[in-house]
Design a protein around this motif. Structure first.
Motif, PDB file in Angstrom:
ATOM      1  N   ASP A 156       0.810  -1.214   0.000  1.00 49.33           N
ATOM      2  CA  ASP A 156       0.000   0.000   0.000  1.00 49.33           C
ATOM      3  C   ASP A 156       0.846   1.268   0.000  1.00 49.33           C
ATOM      4  O   ASP A 156       0.317   2.375   0.106  1.00 49.33           O
ATOM      5  CB  ASP A 156      -0.972   0.008   1.177  1.00 49.33           C
ATOM      6  N   GLY A 157       2.184   1.106  -0.104  1.00 49.33           N
ATOM      7  CA  GLY A 157       3.079   2.249  -0.196  1.00 49.33           C
ATOM      8  C   GLY A 157       3.654   2.715   1.121  1.00 49.33           C
ATOM      9  O   GLY A 157       4.571   3.549   1.136  1.00 49.33           O
ATOM     10  N   ARG A 158       3.150   2.212   2.239  1.00 52.36           N
ATOM     11  CA  ARG A 158       3.697   2.613   3.540  1.00 52.36           C
ATOM     12  C   ARG A 158       5.109   2.079   3.709  1.00 52.36           C
ATOM     13  O   ARG A 158       5.412   0.959   3.301  1.00 52.36           O
ATOM     14  CB  ARG A 158       2.794   2.134   4.671  1.00 52.36           C
ATOM     15  N   LYS A 159       5.948   2.891   4.328  1.00 58.43           N
ATOM     16  CA  LYS A 159       7.350   2.541   4.507  1.00 58.43           C
ATOM     17  C   LYS A 159       7.595   2.078   5.945  1.00 58.43           C
ATOM     18  O   LYS A 159       7.166   2.729   6.889  1.00 58.43           O
ATOM     19  CB  LYS A 159       8.240   3.742   4.177  1.00 58.43           C
ATOM     20  N   PHE A 160       8.341   0.983   6.057  1.00 60.54           N
ATOM     21  CA  PHE A 160       8.615   0.395   7.360  1.00 60.54           C
ATOM     22  C   PHE A 160      10.122   0.305   7.599  1.00 60.54           C
ATOM     23  O   PHE A 160      10.897   0.061   6.671  1.00 60.54           O
ATOM     24  CB  PHE A 160       8.020  -1.012   7.452  1.00 60.54           C
ATOM     25  N   LEU A 161      10.511   0.484   8.858  1.00 61.16           N
ATOM     26  CA  LEU A 161      11.871   0.207   9.305  1.00 61.16           C
ATOM     27  C   LEU A 161      11.767  -0.924  10.316  1.00 61.16           C
ATOM     28  O   LEU A 161      11.220  -0.752  11.416  1.00 61.16           O
ATOM     29  CB  LEU A 161      12.506   1.446   9.934  1.00 61.16           C
ATOM     30  N   GLU A 188       9.902   9.258   8.243  1.00 57.51           N
ATOM     31  CA  GLU A 188       8.482   9.011   7.992  1.00 57.51           C
ATOM     32  C   GLU A 188       8.143   7.523   7.971  1.00 57.51           C
ATOM     33  O   GLU A 188       7.033   7.145   7.590  1.00 57.51           O
ATOM     34  CB  GLU A 188       8.061   9.664   6.668  1.00 57.51           C
ATOM     35  N   HIS A 189       9.073   6.685   8.367  1.00 56.60           N
ATOM     36  CA  HIS A 189       8.836   5.245   8.359  1.00 56.60           C
ATOM     37  C   HIS A 189       8.086   4.804   9.625  1.00 56.60           C
ATOM     38  O   HIS A 189       8.138   5.466  10.669  1.00 56.60           O
ATOM     39  CB  HIS A 189      10.151   4.484   8.272  1.00 56.60           C
ATOM     40  N   ILE A 190       7.413   3.666   9.509  1.00 50.64           N
ATOM     41  CA  ILE A 190       6.792   3.015  10.662  1.00 50.64           C
ATOM     42  C   ILE A 190       7.796   2.026  11.233  1.00 50.64           C
ATOM     43  O   ILE A 190       8.271   1.130  10.523  1.00 50.64           O
ATOM     44  CB  ILE A 190       5.504   2.281  10.250  1.00 50.64           C
ATOM     45  N   GLY A 191       8.134   2.176  12.485  1.00 51.13           N
ATOM     46  CA  GLY A 191       9.128   1.315  13.115  1.00 51.13           C
ATOM     47  C   GLY A 191       8.497   0.090  13.753  1.00 51.13           C
ATOM     48  O   GLY A 191       7.485   0.192  14.465  1.00 51.13           O
ATOM     49  N   VAL A 192       9.087  -1.075  13.489  1.00 50.26           N
ATOM     50  CA  VAL A 192       8.656  -2.333  14.106  1.00 50.26           C
ATOM     51  C   VAL A 192       9.889  -2.966  14.745  1.00 50.26           C
ATOM     52  O   VAL A 192      10.907  -3.165  14.074  1.00 50.26           O
ATOM     53  CB  VAL A 192       8.041  -3.299  13.080  1.00 50.26           C
ATOM     54  N   LEU A 299      -0.741 -10.277  10.904  1.00 45.61           N
ATOM     55  CA  LEU A 299      -1.180  -8.903  11.079  1.00 45.61           C
ATOM     56  C   LEU A 299      -1.630  -8.359   9.739  1.00 45.61           C
ATOM     57  O   LEU A 299      -0.830  -8.253   8.802  1.00 45.61           O
ATOM     58  CB  LEU A 299      -0.053  -8.039  11.673  1.00 45.61           C
ATOM     59  N   GLU A 300      -2.911  -8.066   9.646  1.00 48.80           N
ATOM     60  CA  GLU A 300      -3.496  -7.581   8.408  1.00 48.80           C
ATOM     61  C   GLU A 300      -3.646  -6.064   8.465  1.00 48.80           C
ATOM     62  O   GLU A 300      -4.316  -5.527   9.352  1.00 48.80           O
ATOM     63  CB  GLU A 300      -4.860  -8.215   8.177  1.00 48.80           C
ATOM     64  N   PHE A 301      -3.030  -5.375   7.526  1.00 50.32           N
ATOM     65  CA  PHE A 301      -3.188  -3.933   7.390  1.00 50.32           C
ATOM     66  C   PHE A 301      -4.382  -3.705   6.463  1.00 50.32           C
ATOM     67  O   PHE A 301      -4.292  -3.869   5.252  1.00 50.32           O
ATOM     68  CB  PHE A 301      -1.909  -3.315   6.845  1.00 50.32           C
ATOM     69  N   VAL A 302      -5.496  -3.346   7.074  1.00 48.84           N
ATOM     70  CA  VAL A 302      -6.769  -3.295   6.370  1.00 48.84           C
ATOM     71  C   VAL A 302      -6.758  -2.160   5.346  1.00 48.84           C
ATOM     72  O   VAL A 302      -6.424  -1.010   5.671  1.00 48.84           O
ATOM     73  CB  VAL A 302      -7.927  -3.119   7.358  1.00 48.84           C
ATOM     74  N   ALA A 303      -7.122  -2.502   4.128  1.00 48.42           N
ATOM     75  CA  ALA A 303      -7.105  -1.536   3.036  1.00 48.42           C
ATOM     76  C   ALA A 303      -8.010  -0.346   3.340  1.00 48.42           C
ATOM     77  O   ALA A 303      -9.110  -0.501   3.879  1.00 48.42           O
ATOM     78  CB  ALA A 303      -7.554  -2.206   1.735  1.00 48.42           C
ATOM     79  N   GLY A 304      -7.514   0.853   3.021  1.00 47.22           N
ATOM     80  CA  GLY A 304      -8.315   2.064   3.157  1.00 47.22           C
ATOM     81  C   GLY A 304      -8.530   2.524   4.577  1.00 47.22           C
ATOM     82  O   GLY A 304      -9.443   3.317   4.837  1.00 47.22           O
ATOM     83  N   SER A 305      -7.704   2.040   5.524  1.00 48.83           N
ATOM     84  CA  SER A 305      -7.892   2.449   6.918  1.00 48.83           C
ATOM     85  C   SER A 305      -6.553   2.386   7.651  1.00 48.83           C
ATOM     86  O   SER A 305      -5.538   1.956   7.097  1.00 48.83           O
ATOM     87  CB  SER A 305      -8.898   1.530   7.615  1.00 48.83           C
ATOM     88  N   ASN A 306      -6.569   2.808   8.907  1.00 46.37           N
ATOM     89  CA  ASN A 306      -5.399   2.676   9.773  1.00 46.37           C
ATOM     90  C   ASN A 306      -5.547   1.499  10.732  1.00 46.37           C
ATOM     91  O   ASN A 306      -4.855   1.428  11.747  1.00 46.37           O
ATOM     92  CB  ASN A 306      -5.188   3.972  10.570  1.00 46.37           C
ATOM     93  N   THR A 307      -6.441   0.589  10.404  1.00 43.22           N
ATOM     94  CA  THR A 307      -6.715  -0.565  11.260  1.00 43.22           C
ATOM     95  C   THR A 307      -5.774  -1.718  10.938  1.00 43.22           C
ATOM     96  O   THR A 307      -5.496  -2.000   9.770  1.00 43.22           O
ATOM     97  CB  THR A 307      -8.170  -1.034  11.071  1.00 43.22           C
ATOM     98  N   VAL A 308      -5.294  -2.376  11.997  1.00 44.97           N
ATOM     99  CA  VAL A 308      -4.504  -3.594  11.858  1.00 44.97           C
ATOM    100  C   VAL A 308      -5.231  -4.709  12.600  1.00 44.97           C
ATOM    101  O   VAL A 308      -5.477  -4.606  13.801  1.00 44.97           O
ATOM    102  CB  VAL A 308      -3.081  -3.422  12.424  1.00 44.97           C
ATOM    103  N   GLN A 309      -5.599  -5.758  11.879  1.00 49.00           N
ATOM    104  CA  GLN A 309      -6.237  -6.927  12.479  1.00 49.00           C
ATOM    105  C   GLN A 309      -5.150  -7.918  12.887  1.00 49.00           C
ATOM    106  O   GLN A 309      -4.292  -8.270  12.075  1.00 49.00           O
ATOM    107  CB  GLN A 309      -7.177  -7.603  11.473  1.00 49.00           C
ATOM    108  N   VAL A 310      -5.193  -8.378  14.142  1.00 50.31           N
ATOM    109  CA  VAL A 310      -4.212  -9.337  14.647  1.00 50.31           C
ATOM    110  C   VAL A 310      -4.908 -10.670  14.882  1.00 50.31           C
ATOM    111  O   VAL A 310      -5.909 -10.735  15.610  1.00 50.31           O
ATOM    112  CB  VAL A 310      -3.561  -8.834  15.946  1.00 50.31           C
ATOM    113  N   ARG A 311      -4.387 -11.730  14.266  1.00 50.75           N
ATOM    114  CA  ARG A 311      -4.961 -13.063  14.410  1.00 50.75           C
ATOM    115  C   ARG A 311      -3.848 -14.061  14.734  1.00 50.75           C
ATOM    116  O   ARG A 311      -2.705 -13.848  14.366  1.00 50.75           O
ATOM    117  CB  ARG A 311      -5.647 -13.523  13.124  1.00 50.75           C
ATOM    118  N   SER A 312      -4.230 -15.140  15.380  1.00 48.95           N
ATOM    119  CA  SER A 312      -3.319 -16.271  15.590  1.00 48.95           C
ATOM    120  C   SER A 312      -3.898 -17.466  14.831  1.00 48.95           C
ATOM    121  O   SER A 312      -5.058 -17.837  15.041  1.00 48.95           O
ATOM    122  CB  SER A 312      -3.181 -16.591  17.073  1.00 48.95           C
TER     123      SER A 312
END
Length: 326
Positions: A156-161, A188-192, A299-312
């Motif tokens: 989705d174009g988001r940048k991660f570190l 501007e990256h998202i850190g994990v 971890l699902e980064f839900v399209a069109g939102s800032n929501t992250v769904q976490v499942r096991s």
């Protein structure tokens, strides 16, 4: 009557995901008979890479049971299935550190004999890998896997570190990670962050000496390990939070393992120095049947939102005709 099981949460069209493997040591101990479960997990991740838009695979340490050659010999073929298919972030735990996994010294690190950046084209920027840049904390002039960082550009174009730290990180390693976060190109990256020992099962962060092995509130703090006995240059969860995670605006997620005294699950949301939420998650199901029953986190980064769904999820249980979600 048969129990009524909840339906799996449906995936959202256009979303992308990443996976986090928990502690793997119980798959990889004794005669290695549980390794078949880990292979099934990795086969599923490779098969679902495109259908589920899986971007990468993270780990949280304790890849082996005792840091022995036989354990690395078993582990490498499993991860070789990811080579050329999915990039992965290796994280080491106490069982992967020092002779016999006793975590009393940092010289015995077979991981660097079994893994190389060039093994996986998806990891290596030199071969056009999905990870655009790769770094490692390096004392001797050679790239190593004890502490690493990767830049990842999501679908989705988001940048991660993505930063993985050695077990019980030393001050120099924490400073190295902080310096990476300070670089202008990563502002501007998202850190994990992936680190083995950080959070406890009761949703509290490791804090020495207030919460330690002696008072029975928390067990397994890095300050209580052999490394600290020989050299107290280690960091527990509170120290990592105070010096790194809370101070660098990029960090939004922390993943850890190490603890499975009861359910092996913990979660803590804290506000960093800028008022932003940081989600800190422990997941270590190694106490379950066959070394973890094949569970891992998605971890699902839900399209069109800032929501992250976490499942096991467990492909192993799904293959047995059992309910695969927790």
């Amino acid at each position: 009557p048969d129990p009524v099981l909840p339906a799996a949460i449906p995936l959202t069209e256009g979303s992308w995901q990443f996976a986090v493997l928990p502690d793997l040591q119980k798959y990889n101990w004794q005669n290695g008979s549980n390794m078949a479960v880990l292979h099934e997990v990795i086969d599923w991740l490779v098969a679902q890479r495109d259908p589920l838009q899986i971007g990468f695979v993270g780990t949280v340490g304790d890849l082996t049971a005792k840091n022995l050659t036989v354990h690395w010999d078993r582990l490498r073929p499993a991860f070789a299935k990811l080579d050329g298919e999915l990039p992965y972030v290796l994280c080491l735990g106490n069982h992967d550190t020092g002779a016999n996994g006793w975590a009393r010294e940092r010289e015995t690190m077979p991981v660097n004999d079994y893994f190389d950046l060039s093994d996986n084209p998806r990891n290596d920027p030199a071969t056009g890998g999905t990870f655009r840049h790769a770094f490692s904390f390096d004392e001797g002039g050679d790239p190593c896997f004890e502490s690493t960082a990767h830049e990842f550009i999501a679908p989705d174009g988001r940048k991660f570190l993505l930063i993985s730290l050695e077990f019980s990180p030393r001050q120099a390693v924490v400073d190295w990670a902080a310096a990476l976060c300070d670089r202008p190109e990563y502002q501007e990256h998202i850190g994990v962050l992936f680190v083995h020992s950080y959070l406890y099962e009761n949703d509290t962060i490791y804090k020495w000496p207030e919460k330690n092995d002696d008072n029975g509130i928390q067990f397994g703090n890095p300050h209580g390990t052999g490394l600290a006995a020989f050299d107290d240059d280690v960091h527990d969860g509170t120290e990592l939070w105070n010096e790194l995670v809370s101070q660098k605006r990029q960090f939004r997620m922390v993943f850890c393992g190490s603890v499975s005294a009861s359910d092996g699950v913990g979660y803590l949301m804290s506000r960093n120095a800028y008022g932003d939420r940081v989600h800190q998650m422990l997941f270590d199901p190694e106490w379950r049947y066959r070394g973890g029953n094949g569970f891992f986190r998605m971890l699902e980064f839900v399209a069109g939102s800032n929501t992250v769904q976490v499942r096991s999820f467990s492909p192993y249980l799904e293959g047995q005709g059992l309910f695969p979600w927790i």
